[in-house]
Design a protein around this motif. Structure first.
Motif, short mmCIF file in Angstrom:
data_model
loop_
_atom_site.label_atom_id
_atom_site.label_comp_id
_atom_site.label_asym_id
_atom_site.label_seq_id
_atom_site.Cartn_x
_atom_site.Cartn_y
_atom_site.Cartn_z
N ARG A 70 0.82 -1.22 0.00
CA ARG A 70 0.00 0.00 0.00
C ARG A 70 0.85 1.27 0.00
O ARG A 70 0.43 2.30 0.50
CB ARG A 70 -0.98 0.02 1.19
CG ARG A 70 -1.99 -1.12 1.19
CD ARG A 70 -2.87 -1.08 2.40
NE ARG A 70 -2.10 -1.05 3.64
CZ ARG A 70 -1.50 -2.11 4.18
NH1 ARG A 70 -1.59 -3.30 3.58
NH2 ARG A 70 -0.81 -2.01 5.31
N SER A 79 -4.76 14.16 -8.00
CA SER A 79 -4.65 13.70 -6.61
C SER A 79 -4.05 14.80 -5.74
O SER A 79 -4.44 14.98 -4.58
CB SER A 79 -3.80 12.44 -6.53
OG SER A 79 -4.41 11.37 -7.23
N HIS A 112 -7.74 -4.46 1.83
CA HIS A 112 -6.66 -4.64 0.85
C HIS A 112 -6.08 -6.05 0.95
O HIS A 112 -5.82 -6.71 -0.06
CB HIS A 112 -5.58 -3.59 1.09
CG HIS A 112 -4.44 -3.67 0.13
ND1 HIS A 112 -3.23 -4.22 0.48
CD2 HIS A 112 -4.35 -3.31 -1.18
CE1 HIS A 112 -2.42 -4.18 -0.56
NE2 HIS A 112 -3.06 -3.62 -1.58
N ALA A 124 -16.86 -0.21 -5.15
CA ALA A 124 -16.87 1.25 -5.34
C ALA A 124 -17.93 1.85 -4.42
O ALA A 124 -18.98 1.27 -4.19
CB ALA A 124 -17.17 1.57 -6.80
N SER A 141 -15.06 6.55 -4.93
CA SER A 141 -13.79 5.85 -5.06
C SER A 141 -14.00 4.47 -5.69
O SER A 141 -14.85 3.69 -5.25
CB SER A 141 -13.13 5.69 -3.69
OG SER A 141 -11.83 5.17 -3.81
N HIS A 142 -13.23 4.21 -6.76
CA HIS A 142 -13.26 2.92 -7.46
C HIS A 142 -11.85 2.32 -7.43
O HIS A 142 -10.86 3.05 -7.53
CB HIS A 142 -13.72 3.11 -8.90
CG HIS A 142 -13.82 1.84 -9.67
ND1 HIS A 142 -14.82 0.92 -9.46
CD2 HIS A 142 -13.03 1.33 -10.65
CE1 HIS A 142 -14.66 -0.10 -10.27
NE2 HIS A 142 -13.57 0.12 -11.01
N HIS A 143 -11.76 1.01 -7.29
CA HIS A 143 -10.46 0.35 -7.13
C HIS A 143 -10.25 -0.71 -8.21
O HIS A 143 -11.18 -1.43 -8.56
CB HIS A 143 -10.36 -0.31 -5.74
CG HIS A 143 -10.74 0.61 -4.62
ND1 HIS A 143 -12.05 0.84 -4.27
CD2 HIS A 143 -9.98 1.36 -3.79
CE1 HIS A 143 -12.09 1.70 -3.26
NE2 HIS A 143 -10.85 2.03 -2.96
N CYS A 157 -6.39 3.34 -7.36
CA CYS A 157 -7.62 3.97 -6.87
C CYS A 157 -7.97 5.13 -7.79
O CYS A 157 -7.11 5.98 -8.08
CB CYS A 157 -7.45 4.48 -5.45
SG CYS A 157 -7.11 3.18 -4.25
N ASP A 159 -10.46 8.20 -7.87
CA ASP A 159 -11.34 8.97 -6.99
C ASP A 159 -11.89 10.18 -7.73
O ASP A 159 -11.13 10.97 -8.30
CB ASP A 159 -10.59 9.44 -5.75
CG ASP A 159 -10.08 8.28 -4.91
OD1 ASP A 159 -10.67 7.19 -5.01
OD2 ASP A 159 -9.09 8.47 -4.16
#
Length: 423
Positions: A70, A79, A112, A124, A141-143, A157, A159
């Motif tokens: 991470r 960002s 995670h 999401a 937020s989508h991953h 990510c 966002d």
């Protein structure tokens, strides 16, 4: 912009290479001519640049890349604008140390791990993440997990800043619930809160007092001082009403110059006159507008739960009836609602309907009464007298129907307008 040797770009090159290796034999050549090799490299670099340019060109879409621990491996300009950290500041930092609120920290770490180990995707969602200033930022937020089944998975990510949408939602909610000028509750929101207060009063076996306040001759104030000054008066009145209110009191502006104030939790009915005097005191002090002193008065209609109604609609309606009677009595009057007022209102309503039919049916008769001079003995004037003889029932006194005609739409009827007293 991250360097060309960053882990993200290395990963991108690996993906491109793997894609080439998976192509059928006819689409690739072991021995590529020098010119063809240069073409492939140039196309690859152009594709890589377009991909990076795409990520950097989305002003409202923040994209971050994280390694299996991470730690930040990619951080675009959006960002930085969204979370306040520059690319240099974010590079190599832990996700949970940068933008995750403390209460979400353990949940994010576990989510995670579950994705890497069990393949359980992070859904999401709309969440609030932390800005470098400590403020919370609303985002969608989508991953995405890349290299998911390898020893070195990467999580990206994406966002989307929802600040503008949330702000617009708050403004719309405010417009739906509050009066734009005074920032007091509007009528709909007042009724909702009043019904809740009535439920609490029933649980506590207490009373609630509802006051309907109508500023006297406010139209004349607008005409004399202008609408801007009139608005300032209303704002000052709202400020005064709100100044000494209890936490449980409810105040709203329900129309141009009309306000309603609810006082729940009354256990001693002897307190009611004190509450009414408190509202009268609000009007007593002069209003100062641009060094101009202006005196206002208001009529008050008072309705009391449980005697005058069990719902918000009933109480407001009955307080309005009392207020209207107060206005007929003169400036600054206070009238408490009772059943007689309600019965009289119904009688006046029915009489109004009958009067409309009486005009069309010819039940109104005009008599002329001569006025004779005592000196000359001659007729000097004629007095017009209107009489109502219904087809059914006894005659109706002019003292009853003339005031009704004067204050209703019948005052504009050609026949009645010609004989009613001019005001």
């Amino acid at each position: 912009m991250i360097g060309r040797d960053s882990r993200f770009m290395c990963w991108l090159r690996q993906q491109r290479q793997q894609l080439l290796e998976r192509l059928p034999e006819r689409h690739r050549s072991v021995r590529v001519a020098d010119g063809e090799a240069d073409l492939v490299r140039r196309q690859y670099l152009e594709s890589e640049q377009r991909f990076r340019a795409l990520l950097e060109s989305l002003p409202k879409v923040a994209v971050q890349g994280y390694d299996s621990h991470r730690r930040v491996i990619y951080w675009n300009d959006a960002s930085t604008r969204l979370y306040g950290y520059s690319q240099e500041e974010a590079q190599g930092c832990l996700l949970e140390d940068l933008i995750i609120p403390d209460e979400m920290r353990e949940g994010v770490i576990q989510a995670h791990r579950d994705w890497m180990v069990q393949g359980k995707e992070i859904p999401a969602d709309e969440i609030e993440l932390r800005h470098s200033s400590g403020e919370l930022v609303p985002v969608f937020s989508h991953h995405v997990m890349l290299n998911e089944h390898t020893a070195d998975p990467l999580m990206f990510c994406v966002d989307v800043d929802l600040s503008d949408q949330k702000r617009a939602h708050r403004e719309l909610d405010f417009a739906n619930r509050y009066d734009r000028l005074t920032h007091l509750l509007n009528r709909h929101s007042f009724e909702e809160q009043l019904d809740l207060a009535l439920e609490e009063c029933r649980r506590q076996a207490s009373s609630l007092v509802l006051a309907y306040l109508d500023v006297d001759h406010f139209v004349e104030i607008n005409d004399a001082l202008g609408y801007r000054q009139g608005d300032l008066l209303l704002v000052e009145l709202a400020t005064r009403l709100n100044r000494d209110r209890r936490v449980t009191d409810i105040i709203a502006r329900v129309s141009g110059d009309e306000f309603v104030i609810a006082f729940p939790g009354i256990h001693d009915l002897d307190d009611i006159p004190r509450l009414v005097r408190k509202l009268e005191d609000v009007m007593r002090a002069p209003f100062v507008l641009e060094e101009r002193r202006c005196k206002l008065s208001a009529c008050l209609g008072i309705a009391i739960h449980p005697g005058n109604g069990d719902t918000a609609g009933e109480l407001i309606r009955n307080a309005d009836v009392a207020k209207n009677r107060a206005k007929l009595a003169g400036q600054g009057q206070v009238v408490y609602f009772n059943q007689e007022l309600h019965d009289e209102l119904l009688h006046q309503h029915r009489l109004s309907d009958r009067l409309e039919r009486a005009v069309e049916a010819g039940e109104l008769v005009l008599h002329y009464q001569p006025q004779v001079s005592a000196v000359s003995g001659r007729v000097e004037h004629l007095e017009a007298l209107l009489r109502w003889f219904p087809e059914e029932g006894p005659p109706i006194s002019p003292a009853e129907f003339i005031p009704l005609a004067e204050r209703t739409r019948f005052a504009k009827h050609p026949f009645l307008r010609s004989i009613l007293p001019r005001r």
